[in-house]
Every structure is written in structure tokens, then in C-alpha cells.
Design a protein around this motif. Sequence first.
Motif, short mmCIF file in Angstrom:
data_model
loop_
_atom_site.label_atom_id
_atom_site.label_comp_id
_atom_site.label_asym_id
_atom_site.label_seq_id
_atom_site.Cartn_x
_atom_site.Cartn_y
_atom_site.Cartn_z
N LEU A 139 -48.08 37.45 -33.41
CA LEU A 139 -47.27 37.70 -32.21
C LEU A 139 -47.17 36.37 -31.48
O LEU A 139 -48.19 35.84 -31.02
CB LEU A 139 -47.91 38.75 -31.30
N HIS A 140 -45.97 35.81 -31.40
CA HIS A 140 -45.77 34.53 -30.74
C HIS A 140 -45.13 34.76 -29.37
O HIS A 140 -44.19 35.56 -29.26
CB HIS A 140 -44.89 33.61 -31.59
N ALA A 141 -45.65 34.09 -28.38
CA ALA A 141 -45.16 34.25 -27.01
C ALA A 141 -44.54 32.95 -26.52
O ALA A 141 -45.21 31.91 -26.49
CB ALA A 141 -46.29 34.67 -26.08
N HIS A 142 -43.26 33.00 -26.17
CA HIS A 142 -42.57 31.85 -25.57
C HIS A 142 -42.60 32.02 -24.06
O HIS A 142 -42.23 33.09 -23.54
CB HIS A 142 -41.12 31.78 -26.05
N VAL A 143 -43.02 30.99 -23.35
CA VAL A 143 -43.22 31.10 -21.91
C VAL A 143 -42.63 29.89 -21.19
O VAL A 143 -42.84 28.73 -21.58
CB VAL A 143 -44.72 31.20 -21.55
N SER A 144 -41.86 30.17 -20.14
CA SER A 144 -41.39 29.12 -19.21
C SER A 144 -41.63 29.63 -17.80
O SER A 144 -42.08 30.76 -17.59
CB SER A 144 -39.91 28.80 -19.45
N LEU A 145 -41.31 28.79 -16.80
CA LEU A 145 -41.52 29.15 -15.40
C LEU A 145 -40.28 28.84 -14.59
O LEU A 145 -39.67 27.77 -14.76
CB LEU A 145 -42.71 28.38 -14.81
N LEU A 146 -39.92 29.74 -13.68
CA LEU A 146 -38.83 29.51 -12.74
C LEU A 146 -39.38 29.31 -11.34
O LEU A 146 -40.33 29.99 -10.94
CB LEU A 146 -37.86 30.70 -12.75
N ASP A 147 -38.76 28.39 -10.59
CA ASP A 147 -39.13 28.27 -9.18
C ASP A 147 -38.30 29.26 -8.36
O ASP A 147 -37.52 30.05 -8.91
CB ASP A 147 -38.98 26.83 -8.69
N GLU A 148 -38.44 29.23 -7.03
CA GLU A 148 -37.76 30.22 -6.19
C GLU A 148 -36.25 30.05 -6.19
O GLU A 148 -35.52 30.96 -5.79
CB GLU A 148 -38.30 30.17 -4.77
N ASP A 149 -35.75 28.90 -6.66
CA ASP A 149 -34.30 28.69 -6.77
C ASP A 149 -33.77 29.01 -8.16
O ASP A 149 -32.58 28.81 -8.44
CB ASP A 149 -33.96 27.24 -6.42
N GLY A 150 -34.65 29.47 -9.05
CA GLY A 150 -34.23 29.82 -10.39
C GLY A 150 -34.20 28.67 -11.37
O GLY A 150 -33.67 28.81 -12.48
N ASN A 151 -34.76 27.52 -10.99
CA ASN A 151 -34.81 26.37 -11.89
C ASN A 151 -36.02 26.47 -12.82
O ASN A 151 -37.10 26.91 -12.41
CB ASN A 151 -34.93 25.07 -11.08
N ASN A 152 -35.83 26.04 -14.06
CA ASN A 152 -36.95 25.98 -15.00
C ASN A 152 -37.87 24.84 -14.58
O ASN A 152 -37.50 23.66 -14.62
CB ASN A 152 -36.42 25.75 -16.42
#
Length: 447
Positions: A258-271
Amino acid sequence: MSVEQEISSFLEEHPDVEVVEVLMADMNGIFRGKQMPLSGLKRIAKKGIPFPITTPFLTTNGANAETISEEYGSDPDRICMPVPGSLRLMPWSDRKSAQIIVTMQDSDGTSFFMDPRTVLKRVLKRFEADKLRPVVALEYEFFLFEAGSVPPVPVSPPNGMTAAGGANCYNMDVLYDFEALMREIEETCRAQELDIIGLVCEYGNGQFEVNLQHTDDVEAACDDALALKRVIKSVALKHGLLASFMAKPRFEEVGNGLHAHVSLLDEDGNNVFGLDDGDERLQDAIGGLIKTMPGATAIFAPNANSYRRFDPDWFAPVVPNWGENNRRLSVRLPLAGAKNRRFEHRVCGADVCPHLVVAAILAGAHYGLTHKVDPGPESGEFDGVDFDNVLPPRWRMALDRLEKSKVMREYLGDDFVDLYLRVRRDEEEEFHRQISLWDYDQYLRVI
């Protein structure tokens, strides 16, 4: 739309549905449930439905662990409330059926600490406090086997063609051998609103991979992952096949990951990982993953068979390491532009509970971001692996590391970790006491 409105709308749209299956995710990544007449849905929306308190922490085979019998032996009920958006049709059922997911509450109405959704929510609150939104996408590998075969026999094409031996990774002919099955899986996923974006023939003989779309609704992503497993197993069964997500079903074949791809968004929706300081923050997150990985291994590899998958010759990472575009590594950075910059966590088998796995991954990433943890040297895309610092290679060793992990306890909760350990140690001891066919083969005659 409230759950009550959702149910009323569903009943109007699907008056011919006969039964509803009420499902709850447990710590093994298995839906436990009850079947009831559709007329009970409105009552569930208002008052919930009782499940035994031990439901979320049963052993893998559905038993109560011996070590908790004194504390939870009376097995009182707790009320479980429906999860918004989880009411869906079950197209594979012979009669018109629906399913709905519920989550357990404690006696005071708060979320029950052993419900995997509660553990995940606990970690997500950390990101919410920092005005960050994780985005996840999960990928499952699974095998198709001839039904009833033990040891499992790889599936033969239903079109009369000779089975293609060997790896056959990305072989389109093999995919077309099972076109009817794959098409029904895709159609059923659409009916269940499961957003799959890829279905490929994988490395193992009879092995396939299916990918879910990226989403910032992390709880729904984990619910969908379990629902996807249910779809695949149910549709395969209709075709007379066994779909298995067992971590290592065959000795001579690759395991299921099971591979998990993860990113993060700030409060403006930017990666966050694509901004000017994105590389630094990405490395901080990876540093946390590397540091916490040994302590979280018992969640990434939750049962005895999980550790048979840890074989470096089969692309199953066994060392806490990271780098760009290298599938030998535990944390891989896929080729991506700034908007899609992310890490891929590759340690887990497909036998996990997605809610707990994502909680542990996000806990490690958040810890790294908060404490600016150095991930160590980066591996190149063609680099091999140094096996001097491996992850816990055996079940008991992994449980011992989890017990001592201050970070996992801080993020997942002492109460959860302690009870998880009690259940898993009971299972580990039972496994250790079993006398296998291998024992007889090696020792019965010669000793």
C-alpha cells in the motif's frame, strides 16, 4: 446536507433497496458490520446503532484478545453514528443493497479512542492548528487467485489462453485477459463514487494495482480505500476468484504493498512543498518520517505475514531512507512539478488499516516539520541500498519499538498505543506457539 437529509434523499431515489449493511472499520483494516432492513436507516441517523465496544480492536481473525478479557470481557455496547457521505449502493449484491459506514462513540458521546477514525482525527487536528491540509492518494496492490486454492494458485485467464508466467509488469495482454472483471470493478467503483485513476497489471504473476485520486478529505480517502478493497474482493468473488491483499501470499512472488502519496496545502490552497521554501519543508517532513519509521513499523506491518514481505529483492523497503525517483527506497519523491510536489511512502503492505497507517505517516511528517528534522543523505535514482540500519525485521521487535516510541504515543495517544500493543502481542504469541507444516518437514523425521 445533514445525514438525515442524505438518507431521506437516498430512500426517495432508491425505493427498491431491500437491505443496508452497516460497516465499521477496525484496527486490522477490516469492515465489521451488521445487515438490517432499509427501514432502519432513519433510526440510525437519529439514534445511531450499537456495536460491541471491542469491535474496533478485535484480532485479525475476529476474536477478542485474551489479554483484554478481564477489562473488556463483558463487551458492553457503544453507540455508532453514521459517517456523512458514506451511504452508497452495493452493485455486486444479488438483491438491491446499500452500505453505510459508522464511527463509534464512547459512553459520554465523545469519539471512542480505539476507532481508527478517531486516531486519524487526532493527528489531523495538529495540521488544522497549523493551518495546513494534508492531501493523500492511496495505491493498492492485490493478487487474483483460483478460489479455494491453498497454497494460493495464480489465476488462469478465463478466455482459455495459457497463463502468462513470470512478472509481466504493465503487460496489457494480461490486463485484457481479465477485461470483463476489470471493467466490472471500474463500473462498481463509479457506482460507489470511488475515484480510481489507474488499474494496471503489476509485477507478480496474477498481481494488479489500483490507484485512488488525490484528495484533501483524508478521512474519506481512508474510508474509500477500505471500500475499494471490498469492491475488488466482492466482484472477484462473483467471477469465481479470490482477490487477496495479503502482504506476502506466495514465497516466490513479490508482495502486496500500500503506497501513500502525500502533499500539503496551505490556507490559500498552495502546495507547501512547491513554494520557494518547499524543498526545505519537504525534507523536514521526510526527516520526521525517517526518524519515526522504526517506531511505526508495527502499524505499517500489523501481522505475522507482513514481515515476510520485507525482502529487498522485491522492491519492499527495509531501510529508513529517501530520494528522488527510486523504488528501492522507503520514501520516494516521484517526478512532479511544483503543484504536484509530494512524497510517496512505500513501506506498508496492503494488509494494513489505512486510517492508522495514514495517521502514523502524517504524525511522522508533522513531527519533522515542527522540529525541522534532518532526513540524512539523499539517495540517487539508481543508487542501491545500504542494509546497515534496517527496520524491525520481526513482529515482536516492531512491537517493542512502538512501545518505546514517544512520538507515536504523543500523536496517536497512549491509550490507543497501549491497547493496540496488547492485542497485537496476544496475536504474536499465538502465532509463535503454532506448529506449522514447515516444522514437520524440517524436524519430525530427522529429530
